[in-house]
Scaffold this motif. Structure first.
Motif, PDB file in Angstrom:
ATOM      1  N   LYS A  82       0.824  -1.204   0.000  1.00 43.67           N
ATOM      2  CA  LYS A  82       0.000   0.000   0.000  1.00 43.67           C
ATOM      3  C   LYS A  82       0.862   1.260   0.000  1.00 43.67           C
ATOM      4  CE  LYS A  82      -4.129  -1.982   2.146  1.00 43.67           C
ATOM      5  NZ  LYS A  82      -5.035  -1.985   3.328  1.00 43.67           N
ATOM      6  N   ARG A  83       2.054   1.148   0.553  1.00 43.82           N
ATOM      7  CA  ARG A  83       2.949   2.305   0.636  1.00 43.82           C
ATOM      8  C   ARG A  83       3.788   2.467  -0.627  1.00 43.82           C
ATOM      9  NH1 ARG A  83       7.009   3.537   5.714  1.00 43.82           N
ATOM     10  NH2 ARG A  83       8.442   4.937   4.635  1.00 43.82           N
ATOM     11  N   GLN A 139      -9.820  -4.513  -3.810  1.00 38.74           N
ATOM     12  CA  GLN A 139      -9.453  -3.105  -3.615  1.00 38.74           C
ATOM     13  C   GLN A 139      -8.117  -2.770  -4.253  1.00 38.74           C
ATOM     14  OE1 GLN A 139      -9.716  -3.048   0.646  1.00 38.74           O
ATOM     15  NE2 GLN A 139     -11.883  -2.445   0.671  1.00 38.74           N
ATOM     16  N   ALA A 140      -7.284  -3.787  -4.483  1.00 40.26           N
ATOM     17  CA  ALA A 140      -6.004  -3.533  -5.143  1.00 40.26           C
ATOM     18  C   ALA A 140      -6.209  -2.896  -6.511  1.00 40.26           C
ATOM     19  CB  ALA A 140      -5.218  -4.840  -5.272  1.00 40.26           C
ATOM     20  N   LEU A 141      -7.275  -3.296  -7.207  1.00 40.78           N
ATOM     21  CA  LEU A 141      -7.538  -2.747  -8.534  1.00 40.78           C
ATOM     22  C   LEU A 141      -7.998  -1.296  -8.486  1.00 40.78           C
ATOM     23  CD1 LEU A 141      -9.341  -5.747 -10.270  1.00 40.78           C
ATOM     24  CD2 LEU A 141      -7.032  -4.888 -10.727  1.00 40.78           C
ATOM     25  N   GLY A 142      -8.569  -0.895  -7.364  1.00 39.88           N
ATOM     26  CA  GLY A 142      -9.078   0.463  -7.252  1.00 39.88           C
ATOM     27  C   GLY A 142      -8.081   1.456  -6.702  1.00 39.88           C
ATOM     28  N   ALA A 143      -6.940   0.972  -6.199  1.00 39.98           N
ATOM     29  CA  ALA A 143      -5.953   1.880  -5.613  1.00 39.98           C
ATOM     30  C   ALA A 143      -5.342   2.765  -6.691  1.00 39.98           C
ATOM     31  CB  ALA A 143      -4.867   1.074  -4.906  1.00 39.98           C
ATOM     32  N   GLY A 144      -5.242   4.059  -6.402  1.00 42.46           N
ATOM     33  CA  GLY A 144      -4.725   5.002  -7.385  1.00 42.46           C
ATOM     34  C   GLY A 144      -3.301   4.709  -7.813  1.00 42.46           C
ATOM     35  N   SER A 145      -2.500   4.120  -6.932  1.00 39.79           N
ATOM     36  CA  SER A 145      -1.094   3.856  -7.242  1.00 39.79           C
ATOM     37  C   SER A 145      -0.899   2.599  -8.069  1.00 39.79           C
ATOM     38  CB  SER A 145      -0.294   3.733  -5.941  1.00 39.79           C
ATOM     39  OG  SER A 145      -0.766   2.625  -5.179  1.00 39.79           O
ATOM     40  N   ASN A 146      -1.972   1.838  -8.324  1.00 41.33           N
ATOM     41  CA  ASN A 146      -1.844   0.533  -8.965  1.00 41.33           C
ATOM     42  C   ASN A 146      -2.298   0.529 -10.424  1.00 41.33           C
ATOM     43  OD1 ASN A 146      -0.848  -0.472  -6.600  1.00 41.33           O
ATOM     44  ND2 ASN A 146      -2.705  -1.550  -6.003  1.00 41.33           N
ATOM     45  N   ALA A 147      -1.986   1.589 -11.156  1.00 45.24           N
ATOM     46  CA  ALA A 147      -2.370   1.647 -12.571  1.00 45.24           C
ATOM     47  C   ALA A 147      -1.754   0.499 -13.359  1.00 45.24           C
ATOM     48  CB  ALA A 147      -1.947   2.994 -13.165  1.00 45.24           C
ATOM     49  N   SER A 148      -0.538   0.120 -13.022  1.00 44.71           N
ATOM     50  CA  SER A 148       0.110  -0.961 -13.773  1.00 44.71           C
ATOM     51  C   SER A 148      -0.540  -2.307 -13.493  1.00 44.71           C
ATOM     52  CB  SER A 148       1.607  -1.014 -13.454  1.00 44.71           C
ATOM     53  OG  SER A 148       1.824  -1.276 -12.079  1.00 44.71           O
TER      54      SER A 148
END
Length: 446
Positions: A82-83, A139-148
């Protein structure tokens, strides 16, 4: 002018000597007498040669060679992701998708539109079940940092012939024969993609409650990206069932059995393991649940996995009857040269409703002639009872009104990192066989 301190008698407190210290004095003396001062790196190399390959020597070398502002620590794997991003320390490593397919169960690309909203789309429709939903993986798919991650993810097709979904439909038909009793919950504890496919077959009558509590990682011990891909494939099935399902509906708790996968080498694996969080006995009683059907993969796996043992024993102590039915108890009739269209308890329509004669919780409302004896192909899961046994998860429950929270055992689901003492910035993540720390790239869009 300050006075000199008074003389004090010299007294030797101790004499400590040995080969190691003699060598250390020699090394220090060589630094003092050298006409050309040694660099820090050259001096450390000299010390390493002096100490040889001993564990103590290597440890001292590592400690001295580390920048003074840095320290090595372990931290929770999910917190790190998450960080630093879902692929922390492995930004250039791709996920592998056996069974990848470009379309979902409806044959189209609609799954792409639901990436960011998957966690809310698949939440339980019944408010009473919402507290037990663990959508961390979604929720991993919705995290802003996880575009890749959103760019890399793809649906994963079910096994050939849709056998897992057919087995889910078989479970559903057993319960439809007793009018979908609300006092019985089902727990699917199968590998992630299989559990999702079985839940899809059950979804017209059961409310799926997903309990997936990690994020994918390219080196993940738990290949949860495959579970996520299976969910994307079956997403339209779950959405249709959600809108058409009668309320109240009994719950099916969907677990990934691989959450406790074996972990041996932190240098080439990222420890994203986790423990299942099921409702407490009190919570299940409040839901009106008196029976729990546990579904493991096969006859050799009838006993619950270690992180559920305390939970199941507590359920039994609260007079909630827990029994096991391996998924392989549901089979197709003898081969007819065609792919099976229906699975049955015991392998045939004449044995199917014998399930209720064996498990005894309810009586079918339809008239049918059950097999005169228990089908020989099925397990003895109806006689299964949970028994307390020592595990690494024993006595680690925290309790709570909305479910069981568990403390992870020491070192479980944790990753070694190097961080700055002064700023807290993570500068390296240990995740390769060499044992060295790869530099942390920070958040770069996933």
């Amino acid at each position: 002018m300050s006075e000199a301190p008074p003389d004090r008698p010299f007294t030797r407190k101790a004499l400590i000597d040995g080969d190691t210290l003699v060598g250390a004095r020699w090394w220090q003396e060589s630094l003092r007498l050298s006409a050309e001062p040694l660099s820090r790196r050259r001096a450390l190399k000299g010390l390493l040669l002096l100490l040889g390959g001993s564990a103590a020597g290597l440890g001292l070398f590592a400690a001295l060679s580390q920048p003074a502002d840095e320290l090595d620590v372990t931290m929770d794997a999910l917190d790190l992701q998450k960080r630093e991003g879902w692929n922390a320390g492995q930004a250039g490593t791709a996920l592998r998708f056996p069974g990848a397919i470009a379309v979902d169960a409806d044959g189209g690309p609609g799954w792409v539109d639901g990436l960011a909203t998957l966690a809310s789309d698949l939440a339980p429709a019944q408010a009473s079940l919402a507290p037990f939903y663990v959508p961390t993986l979604f929720q991993a798919l919705g995290a802003g940092s996880n575009a890749s991650l959103r760019a890399a993810i793809t649906p994963v097709a079910p096994r050939a012939g849709g056998v897992d979904t057919l087995r889910g439909k078989s479970i559903l038909s057993l319960f439809e024969a007793v009018k979908m009793p609300a006092d019985t919950a089902v727990i699917l504890d199968l590998d992630g993609p299989t559990a999702v496919a079985v839940a899809a077959g059950m979804a017209p009558g059961f409310e799926p409650v997903f309990i997936f509590d990690n994020w994918p990682h390219p080196l993940g011990v738990v290949a949860s990206h495959l579970t996520l891909g299976a969910v994307l494939y079956h997403r339209p099935v779950f959405l249709r069932a959600r809108s058409a399902r009668a309320v109240p509906a009994p719950p099916v708790f969907v677990l990934d059995r691989n959450r406790l996968s074996h972990y041996a080498d932190e240098d080439d694996q990222f420890d994203n393991r986790y423990v299942a969080r099921l409702p407490t006995a009190t919570s299940l009683r409040e839901l009106g649940i008196h029976h729990v059907l546990y579904v493991p993969p096969g006859k050799s796996d009838m006993r619950e996995v270690d992180d559920l043992n305390d939970d199941f024993v507590a359920l039994a102590a609260a007079s909630i009857d827990v029994k096991s039915m391996p998924l392989t108890d549901l089979d197709a009739p003898a081969a007819s040269g065609r792919a099976p269209a229906t699975f049955y308890y015991g392998g045939g329509p004449h044995t199917h409703l014998w399930f209720w004669s064996s498990y005894g919780w309810h009586t079918p409302q339809v008239q049918a002639q059950p097999a005169p004896v228990r089908p020989s192909q099925v397990s003895a899961g109806a006689a299964y009872r949970p028994a307390l046994r020592p595990t690494i998860f024993s006595s680690r429950t925290l309790g709570g009104g909305t479910g069981i929270g568990k403390q992870k055992p020491s070192g479980f689901g944790r990753v070694s990192v190097r961080a700055s003492r002064s700023t807290g910035t993570i500068t390296g993540i240990r995740s390769r066989r060499s044992g060295s720390f790869g530099r942390a790239g920070g958040r770069s869009g996933g």
